[in-house]
Design a protein around this motif. Structure first.
Motif, PDB file in Angstrom:
ATOM      1  N   SER A  52      45.136-112.790  14.274  1.00  8.40           N
ATOM      2  CA  SER A  52      44.502-112.861  15.674  1.00  8.40           C
ATOM      3  C   SER A  52      43.958-111.470  16.841  1.00  8.40           C
ATOM      4  O   SER A  52      43.516-111.324  17.598  1.00  8.40           O
ATOM      5  N   GLU A  53      45.829-111.734  17.194  1.00  4.11           N
ATOM      6  CA  GLU A  53      45.783-110.760  18.191  1.00  4.11           C
ATOM      7  C   GLU A  53      45.453-108.840  18.049  1.00  4.11           C
ATOM      8  O   GLU A  53      44.693-108.212  19.070  1.00  4.11           O
ATOM      9  N   MET A  54      45.825-108.929  16.222  1.00  2.61           N
ATOM     10  CA  MET A  54      44.862-107.887  16.135  1.00  2.61           C
ATOM     11  C   MET A  54      43.355-107.651  16.284  1.00  2.61           C
ATOM     12  O   MET A  54      42.799-106.225  16.997  1.00  2.61           O
ATOM     13  N   GLN A  55      42.915-108.252  16.254  1.00  2.00           N
ATOM     14  CA  GLN A  55      41.532-108.055  15.640  1.00  2.00           C
ATOM     15  C   GLN A  55      41.155-108.026  17.267  1.00  2.00           C
ATOM     16  O   GLN A  55      40.080-107.279  17.710  1.00  2.00           O
ATOM     17  N   ALA A  56      41.447-108.902  18.390  1.00  2.16           N
ATOM     18  CA  ALA A  56      41.298-109.146  19.877  1.00  2.16           C
ATOM     19  C   ALA A  56      41.394-107.967  20.184  1.00  2.16           C
ATOM     20  O   ALA A  56      40.502-106.826  21.904  1.00  2.16           O
ATOM     21  N   ILE A  57      42.773-106.919  20.341  1.00  4.57           N
ATOM     22  CA  ILE A  57      43.353-105.768  20.778  1.00  4.57           C
ATOM     23  C   ILE A  57      42.287-104.521  20.418  1.00  4.57           C
ATOM     24  O   ILE A  57      41.667-103.711  20.958  1.00  4.57           O
ATOM     25  N   ALA A  58      42.208-104.695  18.361  1.00  2.90           N
ATOM     26  CA  ALA A  58      40.917-103.957  18.001  1.00  2.90           C
ATOM     27  C   ALA A  58      39.622-104.194  18.850  1.00  2.90           C
ATOM     28  O   ALA A  58      38.511-103.019  18.539  1.00  2.90           O
ATOM     29  N   SER A  59      38.975-104.924  19.308  1.00  2.00           N
ATOM     30  CA  SER A  59      37.688-105.474  19.355  1.00  2.00           C
ATOM     31  C   SER A  59      37.464-104.593  20.603  1.00  2.00           C
ATOM     32  O   SER A  59      36.066-104.314  21.036  1.00  2.00           O
ATOM     33  N   HIS A  60      37.932-103.901  21.348  1.00  2.00           N
ATOM     34  CA  HIS A  60      38.507-103.826  22.445  1.00  2.00           C
ATOM     35  C   HIS A  60      38.591-102.123  22.406  1.00  2.00           C
ATOM     36  O   HIS A  60      38.445-101.053  21.951  1.00  2.00           O
ATOM     37  N   PHE A  61      39.840-101.712  21.694  1.00  2.00           N
ATOM     38  CA  PHE A  61      40.365-100.366  21.394  1.00  2.00           C
ATOM     39  C   PHE A  61      39.685-100.388  19.674  1.00  2.00           C
ATOM     40  O   PHE A  61      40.689-100.790  18.868  1.00  2.00           O
ATOM     41  N   THR A  62      38.625 -99.143  19.370  1.00  2.00           N
ATOM     42  CA  THR A  62      38.273 -99.667  18.181  1.00  2.00           C
ATOM     43  C   THR A  62      38.816 -98.861  17.289  1.00  2.00           C
ATOM     44  O   THR A  62      38.787 -98.919  15.819  1.00  2.00           O
ATOM     45  N   GLN A  63      39.985 -98.019  18.027  1.00  3.40           N
ATOM     46  CA  GLN A  63      40.643 -96.770  16.998  1.00  3.40           C
ATOM     47  C   GLN A  63      41.695 -97.554  16.425  1.00  3.40           C
ATOM     48  O   GLN A  63      42.472 -96.783  15.229  1.00  3.40           O
ATOM     49  N   PHE A  64      41.702 -98.998  16.750  1.00  2.00           N
ATOM     50  CA  PHE A  64      43.129 -99.720  15.563  1.00  2.00           C
ATOM     51  C   PHE A  64      41.926-100.586  15.014  1.00  2.00           C
ATOM     52  O   PHE A  64      42.759-101.886  14.292  1.00  2.00           O
ATOM     53  N   ALA A  65      40.924-100.898  14.932  1.00  2.36           N
ATOM     54  CA  ALA A  65      39.914-101.657  13.991  1.00  2.36           C
ATOM     55  C   ALA A  65      40.861-101.828  12.629  1.00  2.36           C
ATOM     56  O   ALA A  65      40.876-102.525  12.173  1.00  2.36           O
ATOM     57  N   ASN A  66      40.860-100.497  11.467  1.00  2.00           N
ATOM     58  CA  ASN A  66      41.911-100.319  10.769  1.00  2.00           C
ATOM     59  C   ASN A  66      43.210-101.047  10.680  1.00  2.00           C
ATOM     60  O   ASN A  66      43.666-101.047   9.394  1.00  2.00           O
ATOM     61  N   LEU A  67      43.525-101.530  11.574  1.00  5.48           N
ATOM     62  CA  LEU A  67      44.893-102.280  11.497  1.00  5.48           C
ATOM     63  C   LEU A  67      44.468-103.983  11.730  1.00  5.48           C
ATOM     64  O   LEU A  67      45.431-103.940  11.693  1.00  5.48           O
TER      65      LEU A  67
END
Ligand SMILES: [Zn+2]
Length: 455
Positions: free
Chosen positions: A34-49
């Protein structure tokens, strides 16, 4: 043209420390999906993580994202009064994460960074932050990285650095701001460390103490105009049985906490590093009030030292750490490192027949002074210097009436240690001071305390 807002952090930040929870347990640390998704929603570079939790694999991404998590999750007191001096204004105290993502949307790891640089951004150039590999190892903590991220984000509000014209960072490009009240990037550095030290919840006491010292080092060294800090200074004594005492100039003692072992204390700005007499105990940060320990090494030299055999360790007699230079004192030679931007070292042998004994600070320990006095076992005083970035050794004009093991100036008084007892030194005369720990004092140093951080 892109103007680079490079952040020079030098010794103070390149020597980070690790999250106490991490230090105390090796349990797998994971960031939930859930946190990873929240972070990736802004930092799209982490979407695959963000397809699952991210666990600590010591990767660069782990260090980046766990630092973002530190900004998202660290809780502070509801009420954070500002300091009476200039250490903490609270102007950056609201959500660090919101502040950061309001300015930065991409983090790029770069490989070719000059010595001492941990991160940078470009002026007028988008929303990327560039991070150097040094910042992405276990020698940095999430706490350090969060402070760096806030510092870099502030640059994008239009706050570049200047070259310091004086003080500990004199001559270093991009290593100063004019004054803390301007609220530039170094003000953010001071504010974040001060806020963590004073108001963060659930922070290990040793990290809190480290954060406190870091705030003051930056406040003292990264501004052209001196930062007003309400502080006091005392002499600190360490006994043979590894107990800390504060000692007044009249000899009144007050017991503080314990050290891991007795030994030599080396100052690095407001920080203290202990080199234990027991060579099986590692050199490490030490805190005087039972704050506990920080697992990580203060710097590369200490890491090298800790890997040596006891015999090799015993060859190191003393160490001086200035803001831009250092002197490693061995029995028969001194190694001077005079340029903070270069790994170059200069070895100078002691005069024939002389054996190094101790560094002494009759004028007080100062990070912006380029000469330090070394006493030999026969009582001679030698000046070691990196003035103008040139390594030198020459006879000192310092004259003493006794062969002191240590001399420090604290709160205006010059105090010497000899035979486990203290003496007040006045030029080439000295007077014994009676204390409750006479004969048992193994080491002395000076230590400052700060009104804002006092309970
Ligand atoms: Zn900067």
């Amino acid at each position: 043209m892109k103007i680079k807002f490079t952040s020079i952090l030098l010794a103070a930040l390149t020597l980070g420390f690790i999250n106490a929870a991490h230090a105390e347990s090796n349990e797998a640390e994971c960031i939930p999906q859930s946190e990873m998704q929240a972070i990736a929603s802004h930092f799209t570079q982490f979407a695959n993580l963000a397809n699952g939790p991210l666990c600590n694999d010591n990767s660069q991404n782990w260090h980046l994202i766990s630092s973002i998590m530190f900004m998202r999750k660290t809780q502070f007191s509801a009420d954070m009064p500002k300091s009476k001096d200039e250490l903490f204004s609270g102007r950056f105290a609201s959500s660090w994460y919101d502040y950061y993502i309001g300015r930065i949307s991409e983090i790029e790891v770069v490989s070719n960074c000059p010595k001492g640089v941990v991160a940078y951004v470009y002026a007028f150039g988008g929303s990327a932050m560039y991070v150097c590999p040094m910042a992405l190892t276990d020698t940095f903590s999430n706490l350090d990285r969060a402070s760096v991220m806030m510092h870099e984000a502030r640059h994008l509000d239009g706050f570049p650095h200047i070259t310091c014209s004086k003080g500990a960072r004199k001559g270093i490009q991009g290593a100063c701001d004019v004054k803390i009240a301007d609220g530039g990037s170094y003000a953010v550095t001071v504010e974040t460390y001060a806020q963590l030290a004073k108001y963060a919840e659930g922070i290990h006491p040793a990290m809190r103490a480290y954060s406190k010292s870091s705030a003051v080092v930056y406040a003292d060294e990264a501004f052209e105009n001196p930062v007003r800090i309400n502080r006091s200074e005392t002499l600190l004594a360490l006994t043979n049985d590894a107990k800390f005492y504060s000692v007044s100039a009249q000899g009144e003692t007050k017991q503080l906490g314990s050290a891991v072992a007795s030994g030599k204390i080396v100052k690095r700005g407001q920080h203290m590093i202990i080199f234990p007499n027991d060579k099986s105990v590692k050199a490490q940060y030490v805190f005087a009030n039972d704050e506990g320990q920080i697992a990580q090494s203060p710097n590369d030299f200490v890491t090298e030292y800790n890997a040596q055999t006891p015999d090799q360790k015993a060859n190191l007699v003393d160490l001086h750490i200035g803001a831009q230079w250092s002197a490693r004192v061995y029995k028969n030679k001194v190694t001077l490192i005079c340029d903070p931007k270069s790994p170059a070292q200069t070895d100078i042998s002691l005069p024939a027949g002389k054996v190094a004994s101790n560094l002494v600070y009759p004028n007080g320990y100062a990070r912006d002074v380029y000469t330090v006095q070394l006493l030999t076992e026969s009582g001679d005083a030698i000046d070691l210097s990196c003035a103008n970035k040139v390594a030198s050794m020459k006879p000192s004009t310092l004259r003493l009436d006794q062969k002191y093991a240590r001399i420090y100036k604290a709160n205006g008084a010059v105090l010497g240690l000899l035979g486990g007892k203290l003496y007040k030194i006045d030029g080439d005369r000295s007077t014994a001071i009676q204390t409750a720990i006479d004969g048992n004092i193994a080491e002395i140093t000076s230590q400052q305390s700060f009104e804002f951080f006092a309970n």
